[in-house]
Design an enzyme around this catalytic site. Structure first.
Site, PDB file in Angstrom:
ATOM      1  N   SER A  10       0.810  -1.224   0.000  1.00 32.14           N
ATOM      2  CA  SER A  10       0.000   0.000   0.000  1.00 32.14           C
ATOM      3  C   SER A  10       0.840   1.270   0.000  1.00 32.14           C
ATOM      4  O   SER A  10       0.457   2.269  -0.601  1.00 32.14           O
ATOM      5  CB  SER A  10      -0.931   0.029   1.219  1.00 32.14           C
ATOM      6  N   ILE A  12       5.002   3.132   0.149  1.00 30.31           N
ATOM      7  CA  ILE A  12       6.465   3.102   0.119  1.00 30.31           C
ATOM      8  C   ILE A  12       6.934   4.123   1.151  1.00 30.31           C
ATOM      9  O   ILE A  12       6.519   5.283   1.118  1.00 30.31           O
ATOM     10  CB  ILE A  12       7.019   3.465  -1.267  1.00 30.31           C
ATOM     11  N   TYR A 100      12.263 -21.156  10.010  1.00 32.05           N
ATOM     12  CA  TYR A 100      11.064 -21.165   9.171  1.00 32.05           C
ATOM     13  C   TYR A 100      11.250 -22.313   8.200  1.00 32.05           C
ATOM     14  O   TYR A 100      12.381 -22.591   7.788  1.00 32.05           O
ATOM     15  CB  TYR A 100      10.974 -19.822   8.420  1.00 32.05           C
ATOM     16  N   ASP A 109      10.163  -7.442   4.946  1.00 30.40           N
ATOM     17  CA  ASP A 109       9.797  -6.482   5.988  1.00 30.40           C
ATOM     18  C   ASP A 109       9.722  -7.136   7.362  1.00 30.40           C
ATOM     19  O   ASP A 109      10.064  -6.528   8.379  1.00 30.40           O
ATOM     20  CB  ASP A 109       8.471  -5.796   5.646  1.00 30.40           C
ATOM     21  N   ASP A 129       2.921  -5.716  12.983  1.00 28.03           N
ATOM     22  CA  ASP A 129       3.091  -4.707  11.935  1.00 28.03           C
ATOM     23  C   ASP A 129       1.769  -4.536  11.194  1.00 28.03           C
ATOM     24  O   ASP A 129       1.302  -5.440  10.503  1.00 28.03           O
ATOM     25  CB  ASP A 129       4.205  -5.133  10.974  1.00 28.03           C
TER      26      ASP A 129
END
Length: 254
Positions: A10, A12, A100, A109, A129
């Protein structure tokens, strides 16, 4: 100066660092249709208003969850700044073990946030987040990324309600006066807002129960400051966490 670029679905977010000090930051809408030159003009205009020129920037690091824009910004860095940028991904040193199933699947991110959070707080963490998706990431006391959860973001949830329920209007995301709303707009806001607070607290409490380390809970992202005051689990809002993580990763790769 260091230019850090965080590309989300959505928005930057751009930041300019002078050594360890964030001197300027901007948030612009993500637009996959923009060309290298259009982004170049946008950057130029933002920099000019802050009395910064491209030659002031000596290095660039990019974190992106939008693959098409990763390439655009890499080319922009070379064309306009004459710099080959660092891009968070395979081959970049993070200093953090990632537990993971497939570490390459973890969004850049999320790793950037985890690194910044542990560097700053030096304890077990849950990082929430609030972006297009809301992510929950667990870092243990040893500074290892342990995984997390992904939920639809607030804006996605509100938009889905508008798109799929023909009689419901599009409304702003806001805290309504009461959970027992007296009109349709406030009713939608009550369901999304308080429902989301419950979602956040529920996931965090379950993570705490599994992790058993009494982690500190921090929030970041565009809507963190809206949700955090109502949450019983979020302890702190750190709006520049991702930018700080990019600065730290850049330091580790110089």
């Amino acid at each position: 100066m260091l230019l850090v670029i965080d590309v989300g679905n959505s928005n930057i977010v751009l930041g300019i660092y002078d050594e360890e000090r964030l001197v300027r930051d901007w948030r612009v809408s993500t637009d996959k249709s923009k060309t290298i030159d259009e982004y170049g003009i946008l950057f130029h205009d933002l920099f000019r208003l802050a009395d910064i020129v491209f030659t002031d920037v000596k290095d660039i690091i990019i974190s992106s969850v939008v693959p098409t824009l990763t390439g655009v910004l890499e080319k922009l860095s070379r064309q306009y700044f004459k710099i080959s940028p660092y891009v968070v991904g395979p081959g970049i040193k993070t200093g953090m073990p990632i537990h993971y199933d497939n570490p390459k699947e973890v969004g850049a991110d999320r790793i950037v946030n985890a690194i910044a959070g542990f560097e700053k707080y030096r304890t077990a963490l849950i990082i929430v987040d609030f972006g297009t998706a809301t992510t929950f990431d667990y870092v243990n006391k040893k500074g290892e990324y342990c995984g997390g959860a992904i939920a639809p973001g607030l804006a996605i949830s509100m938009e889905a309600l508008f798109m799929k329920a023909s009689k419901l209007p599009r409304v702003d995301i806001a805290r309504p006066p009461s959970i027992i709303a007296k009109n349709t707009v406030n009713s939608m806001q009550a369901g999304i807002f308080f429902g989301y607070v419950g979602l956040v607290d529920g996931i965090v409490q379950r993570m705490k129960g599994e992790g058993k380390e009494n982690p500190k809970v921090i929030a970041t992202g565009g809507l963190a400051s809206l949700i955090a005051p109502e949450s019983v689990t979020i302890e702190e809002v750190d709006e520049f966490l991702t930018l700080e993580g990019l600065r730290i990763i850049h330091q580790r790769n110089k």
